[in-house]
Structure formats: C-alpha cells, structure tokens
Design a protein around this motif. Sequence first.
Motif, PDB file in Angstrom:
ATOM      1  N   TYR A 139      18.777  -0.074  16.435  1.00  0.00           N
ATOM      2  CA  TYR A 139      17.503   0.649  16.292  1.00  0.00           C
ATOM      3  C   TYR A 139      16.856   0.177  14.997  1.00  0.00           C
ATOM      4  CZ  TYR A 139      14.459   4.883  16.214  1.00  0.00           C
ATOM      5  OH  TYR A 139      13.404   5.769  16.194  1.00  0.00           O
ATOM      6  N   SER A 140      15.932  -0.755  15.113  1.00  0.00           N
ATOM      7  CA  SER A 140      15.242  -1.289  13.938  1.00  0.00           C
ATOM      8  C   SER A 140      13.936  -0.543  13.706  1.00  0.00           C
ATOM      9  CB  SER A 140      14.942  -2.776  14.125  1.00  0.00           C
ATOM     10  OG  SER A 140      14.203  -3.260  13.010  1.00  0.00           O
ATOM     11  N   SER A 141      13.722  -0.153  12.458  1.00  0.00           N
ATOM     12  CA  SER A 141      12.461   0.494  12.072  1.00  0.00           C
ATOM     13  C   SER A 141      11.456  -0.515  11.535  1.00  0.00           C
ATOM     14  CB  SER A 141      12.730   1.563  11.005  1.00  0.00           C
ATOM     15  OG  SER A 141      13.624   2.545  11.465  1.00  0.00           O
ATOM     16  N   ARG A 142      11.785  -1.792  11.594  1.00  0.00           N
ATOM     17  CA  ARG A 142      10.920  -2.832  11.022  1.00  0.00           C
ATOM     18  C   ARG A 142       9.519  -2.804  11.626  1.00  0.00           C
ATOM     19  NH1 ARG A 142      11.952  -7.619   8.410  1.00  0.00           N
ATOM     20  NH2 ARG A 142      14.190  -7.369   8.772  1.00  0.00           N
ATOM     21  N   VAL A 143       9.429  -2.575  12.930  1.00  0.00           N
ATOM     22  CA  VAL A 143       8.135  -2.650  13.611  1.00  0.00           C
ATOM     23  C   VAL A 143       7.329  -1.362  13.482  1.00  0.00           C
ATOM     24  CG1 VAL A 143       9.018  -4.309  15.275  1.00  0.00           C
ATOM     25  CG2 VAL A 143       9.083  -1.868  15.822  1.00  0.00           C
ATOM     26  N   GLY A 152       5.409   8.078  20.681  1.00  0.00           N
ATOM     27  CA  GLY A 152       6.719   8.691  20.582  1.00  0.00           C
ATOM     28  C   GLY A 152       7.702   7.942  19.704  1.00  0.00           C
ATOM     29  N   PHE A 153       7.244   6.852  19.063  1.00  0.00           N
ATOM     30  CA  PHE A 153       8.130   6.116  18.162  1.00  0.00           C
ATOM     31  C   PHE A 153       8.220   6.820  16.820  1.00  0.00           C
ATOM     32  CE2 PHE A 153       6.871   2.693  21.047  1.00  0.00           C
ATOM     33  CZ  PHE A 153       8.083   2.046  21.257  1.00  0.00           C
ATOM     34  N   MET A 154       9.351   6.619  16.158  1.00  0.00           N
ATOM     35  CA  MET A 154       9.499   7.096  14.787  1.00  0.00           C
ATOM     36  C   MET A 154      10.523   6.205  14.078  1.00  0.00           C
ATOM     37  SD  MET A 154      11.794  10.567  15.123  1.00  0.00           S
ATOM     38  CE  MET A 154      13.495  10.544  15.721  1.00  0.00           C
ATOM     39  N   PRO A 155      10.540   6.206  12.759  1.00  0.00           N
ATOM     40  CA  PRO A 155      11.605   5.488  12.063  1.00  0.00           C
ATOM     41  C   PRO A 155      12.948   6.131  12.384  1.00  0.00           C
ATOM     42  CG  PRO A 155       9.865   6.190  10.544  1.00  0.00           C
ATOM     43  CD  PRO A 155       9.618   6.882  11.839  1.00  0.00           C
ATOM     44  N   ALA A 156      14.013   5.381  12.215  1.00  0.00           N
ATOM     45  CA  ALA A 156      15.348   5.922  12.478  1.00  0.00           C
ATOM     46  C   ALA A 156      15.625   7.080  11.528  1.00  0.00           C
ATOM     47  CB  ALA A 156      16.392   4.825  12.294  1.00  0.00           C
ATOM     48  N   HIS A 157      15.702   8.279  12.070  1.00  0.00           N
ATOM     49  CA  HIS A 157      15.826   9.478  11.234  1.00  0.00           C
ATOM     50  C   HIS A 157      17.061   9.464  10.333  1.00  0.00           C
ATOM     51  CE1 HIS A 157      16.943  13.808  10.580  1.00  0.00           C
ATOM     52  NE2 HIS A 157      15.737  13.755  10.044  1.00  0.00           N
ATOM     53  N   PRO A 158      18.232   8.969  10.782  1.00  0.00           N
ATOM     54  CA  PRO A 158      19.389   8.957   9.872  1.00  0.00           C
ATOM     55  C   PRO A 158      19.218   8.036   8.666  1.00  0.00           C
ATOM     56  CG  PRO A 158      20.078   8.804  12.159  1.00  0.00           C
ATOM     57  CD  PRO A 158      18.600   8.585  12.145  1.00  0.00           C
ATOM     58  N   SER A 159      18.177   7.196   8.685  1.00  0.00           N
ATOM     59  CA  SER A 159      17.913   6.316   7.546  1.00  0.00           C
ATOM     60  C   SER A 159      16.797   6.863   6.655  1.00  0.00           C
ATOM     61  CB  SER A 159      17.527   4.918   8.045  1.00  0.00           C
ATOM     62  OG  SER A 159      16.206   4.913   8.591  1.00  0.00           O
ATOM     63  N   PHE A 160      16.324   8.062   6.935  1.00  0.00           N
ATOM     64  CA  PHE A 160      15.164   8.613   6.238  1.00  0.00           C
ATOM     65  C   PHE A 160      15.617   9.368   4.985  1.00  0.00           C
ATOM     66  CE2 PHE A 160      11.835  11.986   5.795  1.00  0.00           C
ATOM     67  CZ  PHE A 160      10.746  11.150   5.601  1.00  0.00           C
ATOM     68  N   TYR A 161      15.190   8.869   3.837  1.00  0.00           N
ATOM     69  CA  TYR A 161      15.478   9.509   2.550  1.00  0.00           C
ATOM     70  C   TYR A 161      14.154   9.848   1.897  1.00  0.00           C
ATOM     71  CZ  TYR A 161      20.389   8.494   2.952  1.00  0.00           C
ATOM     72  OH  TYR A 161      21.681   8.478   3.388  1.00  0.00           O
ATOM     73  N   LEU A 190       4.554  11.780   7.993  1.00  0.00           N
ATOM     74  CA  LEU A 190       4.041  10.420   8.001  1.00  0.00           C
ATOM     75  C   LEU A 190       2.647  10.304   8.601  1.00  0.00           C
ATOM     76  CD1 LEU A 190       7.259   8.480   9.121  1.00  0.00           C
ATOM     77  CD2 LEU A 190       6.532   9.113   6.821  1.00  0.00           C
ATOM     78  N   PHE A 191       2.425  10.983   9.739  1.00  0.00           N
ATOM     79  CA  PHE A 191       1.158  10.829  10.451  1.00  0.00           C
ATOM     80  C   PHE A 191       0.090  11.778   9.916  1.00  0.00           C
ATOM     81  CE2 PHE A 191      -1.953  10.947  13.779  1.00  0.00           C
ATOM     82  CZ  PHE A 191      -1.865   9.739  14.440  1.00  0.00           C
ATOM     83  N   VAL A 192       0.472  13.027   9.690  1.00  0.00           N
ATOM     84  CA  VAL A 192      -0.524  14.026   9.261  1.00  0.00           C
ATOM     85  C   VAL A 192      -0.776  13.939   7.748  1.00  0.00           C
ATOM     86  CG1 VAL A 192      -1.075  16.480   9.136  1.00  0.00           C
ATOM     87  CG2 VAL A 192       0.082  15.559  11.165  1.00  0.00           C
ATOM     88  N   HIS A 193       0.294  13.971   6.968  1.00  0.00           N
ATOM     89  CA  HIS A 193       0.126  14.021   5.505  1.00  0.00           C
ATOM     90  C   HIS A 193       0.201  12.658   4.835  1.00  0.00           C
ATOM     91  CE1 HIS A 193       0.010  18.387   5.224  1.00  0.00           C
ATOM     92  NE2 HIS A 193       0.963  18.418   6.133  1.00  0.00           N
ATOM     93  N   ARG A 194       0.569  11.631   5.574  1.00  0.00           N
ATOM     94  CA  ARG A 194       0.552  10.251   5.089  1.00  0.00           C
ATOM     95  C   ARG A 194       1.284  10.089   3.759  1.00  0.00           C
ATOM     96  NH1 ARG A 194      -1.440   6.785   9.186  1.00  0.00           N
ATOM     97  NH2 ARG A 194      -2.673   8.143  10.535  1.00  0.00           N
ATOM     98  N   ILE A 195       2.513  10.605   3.687  1.00  0.00           N
ATOM     99  CA  ILE A 195       3.279  10.404   2.465  1.00  0.00           C
ATOM    100  C   ILE A 195       3.539   8.901   2.298  1.00  0.00           C
ATOM    101  CG2 ILE A 195       4.350  12.674   2.670  1.00  0.00           C
ATOM    102  CD1 ILE A 195       6.965  11.238   3.466  1.00  0.00           C
TER     103      ILE A 195
END
Length: 257
Positions: A139-143, A152-161, A190-195
């Motif tokens: 599961y690559s979050s590169r793209v 429905g895509f999202m970055p890999a949640h277990p890699s989210f810090y 990410l989408f609404v608040h654009r951190i």
Amino acid sequence: MLISLITPAYNSARTISDTLLSVNGQTYREVEHIIVDGLSTDGTLEVVERVDEGKGALCPVCRKVVCGKDEGLYDAMNKGIRMAAGEVVGILNSDDFFTAPDVLEKVAEAFEEDETLEAVYGDIHYVYPEDLTKCVRYYSSRVFRCWLMRLGFMPAHPSFYVRRSCYERLGLYKTDYRICADFELLLRYLFVHRIRVRYLPMDFVTMRMGGVSTSGLSACLQIMKEHLRAFRENNIYTNRFILSLRYAYKVLEFVKR
C-alpha cells in the motif's frame, strides 16, 4: 522531541510481542508507548510484562498500560491520544509491527527539519499471519493527492503521524464509525482543513491480513456506507460510482513475491 505511540489491544497475546519488540528496536530514543487494553482475557498483559522484563532494547521506551472497558477500537485510540504527552502521535495496532528500526527516527527528522509541518505519512505492506516475511499487498501513499479522497483514497493510516496540537484543534476519531473513523478523520484533516503534510518514501509498518477492514464483501459494503457518511458530514459531494472507482486500483496493490 517526544513521539507518543498508541496501541489499542484486545486479546492480542498471539501478536503483541512483535509489536512491542519492533518498538523496542527503534533507533529513535524519545518514545512514549501507550497500550490501551480493553480488558483482555487471553494473557495479553502477561505478554507485555514479559517483553518489558527482557533486555537488549535499543530504545528505552516509556511504556504505559491502561486497562478498562472501551467502546471499540476508535474509543481506545482516543483514550491513548488524550493521555499522550508527545508532540507527535502515531497509531501502531497490536497485530502490526514496524518494518524497519529507523521508522521513528525518520519521522522525527521530518518534523524537526520543518516546524510548520503538521503530519507525515508513508507506505505499509500486508502479510499473511502464517508467513510474516512475504508481502502480499503493498500500500503505497506515494500517489496520494487530496483530491483523490473524493474517490475514497487516503494515505496509509498506520503510517500517519501528526502533531498532537492537530487532535486538540480539529478533534479526535468519531467512535460511532465501525470501520472508517480513520478515513473520516483524514478527510477532515487533509481535505477540509488542509493541514500541512509530507510524504516519506519508506515502508513504515507490516500489517497482518484479516483485520476488520479486509474481511470480504460485508466489509466493502460497510466501508462504502461509512465513506458516504463521512463525505456528507463534511459537506463534500461524492457518490457510489465515484467511490467504486478505487477498487480497480486496489487490485494493483496485490503483488506476488
């Protein structure tokens, strides 16, 4: 910089030692590890005690164990986050483990290099429980780009810090989601608040197949239902057709090694 790891656990005696040993083996030394146990009955806490009694850990982990009834996975995550003292917080589930010993070191470097950075994410891979060495899905979050969340895509949640201040400002996981509270939180952040986020090109976590989100057709239907709800609650338009497009891409993540 202190990094807090949150590990929700319930009857995880067969797998949690891999989780703990992978934390102990991290080269980064400022780590707080909070295990939130939902009153396990299979000896999970005894495994934690045995690992903590062992010697040779690279990382002198400050490990805290919290026991008590909870309302599920996301409630346990929220309990841990509320307790966290670290400037940065990550989630490491009790049947997952770090793929490499320098994951937290790379995470810390990214945040220390850029004080305006609010979150990082990377890649993960899946294995079958009977063979932890063979990758069956990468599961690559590169793209990932924010607009892909509409599909429905999202970055890999277990890699989210993420910085703890984001949880304090933007809220925690919604506990009335069964599978997709992680998607809703990432959509909100990410989408609404654009951190401000950065992709780190590395494999963070090894995950065992067989979790609730990889459990066949019923899980797919539940995910669709909860994705639609997440968009509705965040005032973002999508529909079932748009969300179904991602399944063609997901096939490409399964690899033969």
